[in-house]
Design a protein around this motif. Structure first.
Motif, mmCIF file in Angstrom:
data_model
loop_
_atom_site.group_PDB
_atom_site.id
_atom_site.type_symbol
_atom_site.label_atom_id
_atom_site.label_comp_id
_atom_site.label_asym_id
_atom_site.label_seq_id
_atom_site.Cartn_x
_atom_site.Cartn_y
_atom_site.Cartn_z
ATOM 1 N N THR A 133 0.838 -1.194 0.000
ATOM 2 C CA THR A 133 0.000 0.000 0.000
ATOM 3 C C THR A 133 0.872 1.244 0.000
ATOM 4 O O THR A 133 1.777 1.372 0.827
ATOM 5 C CB THR A 133 -0.933 0.032 1.222
ATOM 6 N N PHE A 134 0.595 2.121 -0.960
ATOM 7 C CA PHE A 134 1.306 3.394 -1.053
ATOM 8 C C PHE A 134 0.345 4.513 -0.667
ATOM 9 O O PHE A 134 -0.767 4.596 -1.195
ATOM 10 C CB PHE A 134 1.833 3.619 -2.467
ATOM 11 N N TYR A 135 0.788 5.351 0.265
ATOM 12 C CA TYR A 135 -0.032 6.483 0.715
ATOM 13 C C TYR A 135 0.585 7.779 0.211
ATOM 14 O O TYR A 135 1.805 7.987 0.332
ATOM 15 C CB TYR A 135 -0.129 6.500 2.238
ATOM 16 N N TYR A 136 -0.264 8.639 -0.359
ATOM 17 C CA TYR A 136 0.210 9.871 -0.987
ATOM 18 C C TYR A 136 -0.325 11.104 -0.266
ATOM 19 O O TYR A 136 -1.397 11.073 0.331
ATOM 20 C CB TYR A 136 -0.216 9.902 -2.454
ATOM 21 N N ALA A 137 0.466 12.195 -0.397
ATOM 22 C CA ALA A 137 0.136 13.475 0.231
ATOM 23 C C ALA A 137 -0.050 13.280 1.736
ATOM 24 O O ALA A 137 -1.111 13.543 2.299
ATOM 25 C CB ALA A 137 -1.115 14.083 -0.404
ATOM 26 N N CYS A 138 1.018 12.792 2.353
ATOM 27 C CA CYS A 138 0.961 12.433 3.774
ATOM 28 C C CYS A 138 1.625 13.482 4.667
ATOM 29 O O CYS A 138 2.562 14.176 4.262
ATOM 30 C CB CYS A 138 1.664 11.094 4.009
ATOM 31 N N LEU A 145 2.396 7.382 16.092
ATOM 32 C CA LEU A 145 3.043 6.364 15.264
ATOM 33 C C LEU A 145 4.515 6.270 15.631
ATOM 34 O O LEU A 145 5.293 7.173 15.359
ATOM 35 C CB LEU A 145 2.882 6.705 13.778
ATOM 36 N N GLN A 146 4.876 5.164 16.262
ATOM 37 C CA GLN A 146 6.251 4.984 16.713
ATOM 38 C C GLN A 146 7.007 4.006 15.805
ATOM 39 O O GLN A 146 7.846 3.249 16.267
ATOM 40 C CB GLN A 146 6.248 4.444 18.162
ATOM 41 N N ARG A 168 3.921 -4.850 5.617
ATOM 42 C CA ARG A 168 2.827 -5.793 5.859
ATOM 43 C C ARG A 168 2.602 -6.022 7.339
ATOM 44 O O ARG A 168 1.502 -6.314 7.782
ATOM 45 C CB ARG A 168 3.143 -7.133 5.198
ATOM 46 N N SER A 169 3.672 -5.903 8.149
ATOM 47 C CA SER A 169 3.594 -6.246 9.561
ATOM 48 C C SER A 169 2.998 -5.144 10.430
ATOM 49 O O SER A 169 2.844 -5.315 11.634
ATOM 50 C CB SER A 169 4.997 -6.588 10.089
ATOM 51 N N LEU A 170 2.666 -4.003 9.844
ATOM 52 C CA LEU A 170 2.143 -2.889 10.631
ATOM 53 C C LEU A 170 0.758 -3.256 11.178
ATOM 54 O O LEU A 170 -0.114 -3.672 10.425
ATOM 55 C CB LEU A 170 2.036 -1.635 9.766
ATOM 56 N N PRO A 171 0.533 -3.120 12.496
ATOM 57 C CA PRO A 171 -0.770 -3.448 13.088
ATOM 58 C C PRO A 171 -1.892 -2.609 12.489
ATOM 59 O O PRO A 171 -1.671 -1.498 11.990
ATOM 60 C CB PRO A 171 -0.571 -3.128 14.574
ATOM 61 N N VAL A 172 -3.098 -3.146 12.592
ATOM 62 C CA VAL A 172 -4.256 -2.510 11.975
ATOM 63 C C VAL A 172 -4.485 -1.113 12.535
ATOM 64 O O VAL A 172 -4.812 -0.175 11.796
ATOM 65 C CB VAL A 172 -5.513 -3.381 12.178
ATOM 66 N N ASP A 173 -4.333 -0.932 13.856
ATOM 67 C CA ASP A 173 -4.593 0.380 14.445
ATOM 68 C C ASP A 173 -3.597 1.426 13.959
ATOM 69 O O ASP A 173 -3.942 2.604 13.785
ATOM 70 C CB ASP A 173 -4.582 0.302 15.976
ATOM 71 N N LEU A 174 -2.345 1.002 13.692
ATOM 72 C CA LEU A 174 -1.350 1.938 13.186
ATOM 73 C C LEU A 174 -1.601 2.247 11.712
ATOM 74 O O LEU A 174 -1.333 3.361 11.250
ATOM 75 C CB LEU A 174 0.056 1.378 13.379
#
Length: 276
Positions: A133-138, A145-146, A168-174
């Motif tokens: 997943t790529f996020y833009y204009a962040c 977020l640690q 992929r390993s980033l938790p859902v809440d993060l």
């Protein structure tokens, strides 16, 4: 006497010649379909693209609707939902095709931000794939977020914007935190082995994306294999929309006639085969 004999034989010779020409023309038409569908698409050094694909040098009756290939900028492309996918290789035995998104080819800064979307009536996602997943204009400073995320910059008409690549390993809440901090999110499938290599820092994100992903083909491969084994070439009956097996003598609904020129012979008679 010879003149009289020739005069008497002339009508017979004329009729014979006429019938011979008509037979040759009829065979030529059948041979044309067989010959045309014997040709694979070759574009940009990528060859072996055949049924159910058509286009370039293969007429539409050599493939199925929705599987058109175009040679764009010396690369074979298929289009779904207005997204061009570059064909990297095909696997007839699966059957499947490995593709990569053209708008992400060599860059993670596309001109538009659109999720990958395939036509599930034509293709399916096999196992062994992972979504990047790529996020833009962040906002690169995300409260709470640690985790260090891979950040790059894309230059646009509206200035530079930050791009975050989420592991992929980033938790859902993060992931939810990242989603709220960014304007756009785009999902791009890659091979799971490539995603793992990215996380292990043994390959780059761009190499993983350029490696593409596999798509299974929603076709009756058993039907086509039977046709090929009988000496034919798989294709489409453009009148009925059904399957057609193009052979040296004519087109058949399933397999070539065992007595037809070029037929390999089938251990199972035609009438016992299922016509899908």
């Amino acid at each position: 006497m010879h003149t009289l004999l020739l005069q008497s034989l002339f009508p017979l010779l004329l009729i014979t010649s006429f019938l011979s020409i008509n037979v040759e023309l009829s065979l030529s038409q059948d041979d044309l379909q067989y010959a045309n569908c014997s040709e694979d698409i070759n574009c940009g050094g990528i060859g072996g693209i055949s049924y159910p694909f058509w286009g370039v040098n293969r007429p539409n009756y050599c493939g199925l609707p929705g599987f058109e290939v175009k040679c764009v900028d010396n690369a074979p492309m298929i289009n779904m939902s207005n997204i061009n996918y570059r064909i990297l290789k095909t696997n007839d035995s699966a059957p499947s095709v490995t593709v990569a998104r053209q708008d992400y080819w060599g860059t993670i800064c596309p001109t538009t931000y659109v999720n990958t979307s395939i036509n599930f009536s034509l293709f399916n996602y096999p196992s062994g794939l992972t979504n990047l997943t790529f996020y833009y204009a962040c906002n690169t400073t995300i409260p709470g977020l640690q985790v260090n995320l891979t950040s790059q910059v894309c230059s646009t008409n509206n200035g530079d914007i930050a791009v975050l690549s989420v592991p992929r390993s980033l938790p859902v809440d993060l992931v939810a935190l990242v989603t709220r901090a960014c304007t756009y999110g785009v999902i791009v499938p890659v091979f799971s082995t490539a995603a793992q290599a990215v996380e292990a820092n043994t390959t780059t994100i761009q190499d993983a994306v350029d490696g593409g992903f596999e798509l299974g083909l929603e076709i009756n491969n058993v039907q086509c294999n039977s046709c090929v084994e009988s000496g034919g070439k798989c294709g489409l009956n453009t009148t009925t929309g059904g399957f057609s097996c193009f052979c040296l003598d004519q087109a058949y609904a399933t397999v070539c006639n065992a007595t037809a020129p070029g037929a390999q012979g089938m251990s199972v008679p035609c009438h016992s085969l299922i016509n899908y």
